[in-house]
Design an enzyme around this catalytic site. Sequence first.
Site: not given
Length: 330
Positions: A121, A162, A113, A115-119
């Site tokens: 990825a 993303d 949550g 902004g590192l694109g966890s969702s």
Amino acid sequence: MSQAKASAPAKIILFGEHFVVYGNPAILAAIDKRISVHARTLFHNDDKIVIRSDIGVAGEYKQNGDFFNLLEGGVEAKAVLDPLCGAVMQVLSTRNEKKVGIEVSILSNVPLGIGLGSSAASCVATVAAVDLLFEKNTSRQHVCEIAIESERQIHKRTSGADCYVSTFGGLIQYQGKSKSFEKIETKRSLPLVVASTGIKHKTSDLVIAVNRFKEENKTVFDSLAEQARDICSQAWAAIESGNGDRIGELMNENQILLQQIGISHERVHDIINICNKAGAIGAKITGAGGGGAIVALASSKLESIKIASQLKEAGYPSFEVEIDYKGLSA
Ligand code: PMV
């Protein structure tokens, strides 16, 4: 196959976030933090989809979508699990597999949550792992398109950027208009630092807020979008030629645009000040903002270590990142 594994990298956005939702280009890089997914078929529960993640959430669904049972986590859990269940259902539907249960286990070393694109990825790795149960030779493009569809469940206006960078890896320029990308080659390594404000965001809320700003300030927004486009094209040239000072200046200019569309935060400014004092050449929000994370460019690896350590001293979780050139691994 009854079991399969896949992993996909997190990302940073170096230039163009938010404006990419409206057809602008953006420059992104996959980073050396990954989400790994293990998928297996459940032979005795052919209508079940079970999703577990080591971030402390788990749930089970029925494939007709009318049943959800929370196994672990609080009120936020369903919002994290739904797109992943959606990803599994999309794969089952494209493979025409109606009579098979699936369990997916997710291992993440990506902060959530910010902004590192966890969702993205997670969706990419989940689609790839589940698809591998049925088909060995799936193309990356196919995985990416299904992952974007699943991401749309959480954030309807997603640009798709993303999922593209997580699937294909490296440094890319993504074209929001044509939903296509080109790889960018660089003559020098980019010593980058990521710092977290500690404030989690919901991408969809920030995208809605920016849309409101756009509707209320049409001319201003159009002019900012044009500047963002220009920054992106200059940034591409600076990255290709390895001109670190110019990349840094353009990051600072991009940050000003993000402030103008209202997605910055005082903690972001505090972090940027610390980065500047520690010798960063450029620093900006990465991703949706509203808190979230900051990316800073240093002049050397040694300098990036110094910046990260000063940020940590000031209480901001920080780490150096390397660009991941592998992308999806399945
Ligand atoms: O979800 P985040 O924080 O990685 O941000 C996504 C980037 C946006 O441009 C804000 C949205 C999008 O879909 O491109």
